[in-house]
Design a protein around this motif. Structure first.
Motif, PDB file in Angstrom:
ATOM      1  N   PHE A  18       0.784  -1.238   0.000  1.00  0.00           N
ATOM      2  CA  PHE A  18       0.000   0.000   0.000  1.00  0.00           C
ATOM      3  C   PHE A  18       0.819   1.292   0.000  1.00  0.00           C
ATOM      4  O   PHE A  18       0.262   2.361  -0.241  1.00  0.00           O
ATOM      5  CB  PHE A  18      -0.917   0.023   1.233  1.00  0.00           C
ATOM      6  N   SER A  20       2.994   2.931  -1.818  1.00  0.00           N
ATOM      7  CA  SER A  20       3.048   3.841  -2.973  1.00  0.00           C
ATOM      8  C   SER A  20       1.795   4.696  -3.060  1.00  0.00           C
ATOM      9  O   SER A  20       1.858   5.916  -3.293  1.00  0.00           O
ATOM     10  CB  SER A  20       3.223   3.056  -4.277  1.00  0.00           C
ATOM     11  N   GLU A  21       0.638   4.070  -2.878  1.00  0.00           N
ATOM     12  CA  GLU A  21      -0.629   4.793  -2.954  1.00  0.00           C
ATOM     13  C   GLU A  21      -0.753   5.781  -1.801  1.00  0.00           C
ATOM     14  O   GLU A  21      -1.257   6.901  -1.975  1.00  0.00           O
ATOM     15  CB  GLU A  21      -1.791   3.808  -2.928  1.00  0.00           C
ATOM     16  N   THR A  22      -0.270   5.388  -0.635  1.00  0.00           N
ATOM     17  CA  THR A  22      -0.317   6.278   0.522  1.00  0.00           C
ATOM     18  C   THR A  22       0.544   7.509   0.292  1.00  0.00           C
ATOM     19  O   THR A  22       0.101   8.647   0.515  1.00  0.00           O
ATOM     20  CB  THR A  22       0.152   5.529   1.788  1.00  0.00           C
ATOM     21  N   GLY A  24       1.472   8.664  -2.541  1.00  0.00           N
ATOM     22  CA  GLY A  24       0.853   9.416  -3.627  1.00  0.00           C
ATOM     23  C   GLY A  24      -0.240  10.338  -3.141  1.00  0.00           C
ATOM     24  O   GLY A  24      -0.404  11.455  -3.661  1.00  0.00           O
ATOM     25  N   SER A  25      -0.993   9.919  -2.133  1.00  0.00           N
ATOM     26  CA  SER A  25      -2.074  10.770  -1.621  1.00  0.00           C
ATOM     27  C   SER A  25      -1.531  11.980  -0.877  1.00  0.00           C
ATOM     28  O   SER A  25      -2.231  12.982  -0.729  1.00  0.00           O
ATOM     29  CB  SER A  25      -3.011   9.956  -0.720  1.00  0.00           C
ATOM     30  N   LEU A  96      -5.253   6.560   3.250  1.00  0.00           N
ATOM     31  CA  LEU A  96      -5.198   7.550   2.173  1.00  0.00           C
ATOM     32  C   LEU A  96      -5.856   8.854   2.587  1.00  0.00           C
ATOM     33  O   LEU A  96      -6.751   8.870   3.435  1.00  0.00           O
ATOM     34  CB  LEU A  96      -5.917   7.007   0.928  1.00  0.00           C
ATOM     35  N   GLY A 128      -9.130  -1.413  -1.636  1.00  0.00           N
ATOM     36  CA  GLY A 128      -9.363   0.005  -1.879  1.00  0.00           C
ATOM     37  C   GLY A 128     -10.784   0.319  -2.286  1.00  0.00           C
ATOM     38  O   GLY A 128     -11.094   1.468  -2.608  1.00  0.00           O
TER      39      GLY A 128
END
Length: 260
Positions: A18, A20-22, A24-25, A96, A128
């Motif tokens: 997770f 990368s997405e975190t 990114g946010s 996120l 997600g």
């Protein structure tokens, strides 16, 4: 006018799925004066490899490595101690934020002259997907109310470090974030303020502690006994208060919402 800075504390342990997405946010925030402190707790997966491109591309993303696996409390404390921001906020490695999260909170704090604020947040599953559920923030949250149950989703909380200074937490295995917010409100002398808008996504895992009732009792008891150093009798009494609050009062803060 000087734009306040924000320090974001993110502990990591085997967070390859997770992270990368975190991150990114955070990068996608409309508010840009922030630093992201990633505290790695001796991950043995690909977490460190995955975050390298972010470290190289963004000078305001920094890595702190624990020498031994130490747990979330010590990792958060290291981040807090290294933070340079006017405000401090937290984001776990699997959660996120909506893009307007930081800007909305800082504007709210400055306007309302409060030291601690938090907001509503939506629930998502491990993939997600939105679960059509929202945890609504209380508009006003006193120390006494927070003592009954943790009403601040840690991914939504923010406190004014210029006013409150460095607030660290006890080395408990779970629920140490609750102690941070109790300490912040107590030190502030003013209630925390809740933003009704949902600004974050909290990820629910199938094996999460919230689904284990025995763990819920055990870890929350230690908040009272070890974290707040209540007597055994007072800790047991506080647990009865907590269970009533958690199941019959706080549960009403979770509402159904339309998927967007």
């Amino acid at each position: 006018m000087i734009t306040p800075s924000v320090s974001i504390i993110t502990p990591m342990f085997n967070s390859e799925v997770f992270i990368s997405e975190t991150i990114g946010s955070v990068i996608n925030q409309t508010y840009k004066n922030w630093e992201l402190l990633l505290i790695d707790d001796c991950s043995n997966d690909n977490t460190l490899k995955i975050i390298q491109p972010f470290l190289q591309a963004h000078s305001n993303i920094k890595l702190i490595k624990n020498q031994v696996n130490s747990g979330a409390a010590i990792s958060r404390n290291k981040g807090i101690q290294a933070a340079k921001g006017d405000y401090i906020t937290f984001l776990d490695a699997d959660d996120l934020w909506r893009p307007e999260k930081l800007k909305t909170q800082i504007t709210f704090i400055e306007k309302e002259n409060c030291d601690v604020c938090f907001c509503s947040y939506d629930l998502i599953n491990e993939k997600g997907d939105k679960l059509n559920k929202r945890v609504k923030a209380l508009e006003i949250l006193s120390y006494t109310k927070l003592l009954k149950s943790n009403y601040i989703g840690n991914l939504t909380g923010m406190y004014n470090a210029r006013v409150l200074g460095e607030i660290t937490t006890s080395n408990l295995r779970k629920r140490q974030d609750w102690l941070i917010w109790l300490a912040a409100i107590k030190k502030s002398g003013k209630p925390a303020r809740g933003i009704q808008e949902s600004l974050a996504y909290y990820r629910i895992h199938e094996n999460s502690m919230s689904s284990n009732k025995l763990s819920l009792v055990k870890h929350n008891y230690w908040v009272y006994k070890k974290g707040l150093r209540f007597s055994t009798v007072k800790s047991i009494f506080s647990m009865f208060v907590f269970l009533n609050e958690h199941f019959f009062v706080k549960s009403k803060q979770t509402i159904k919402v339309n998927k967007t």
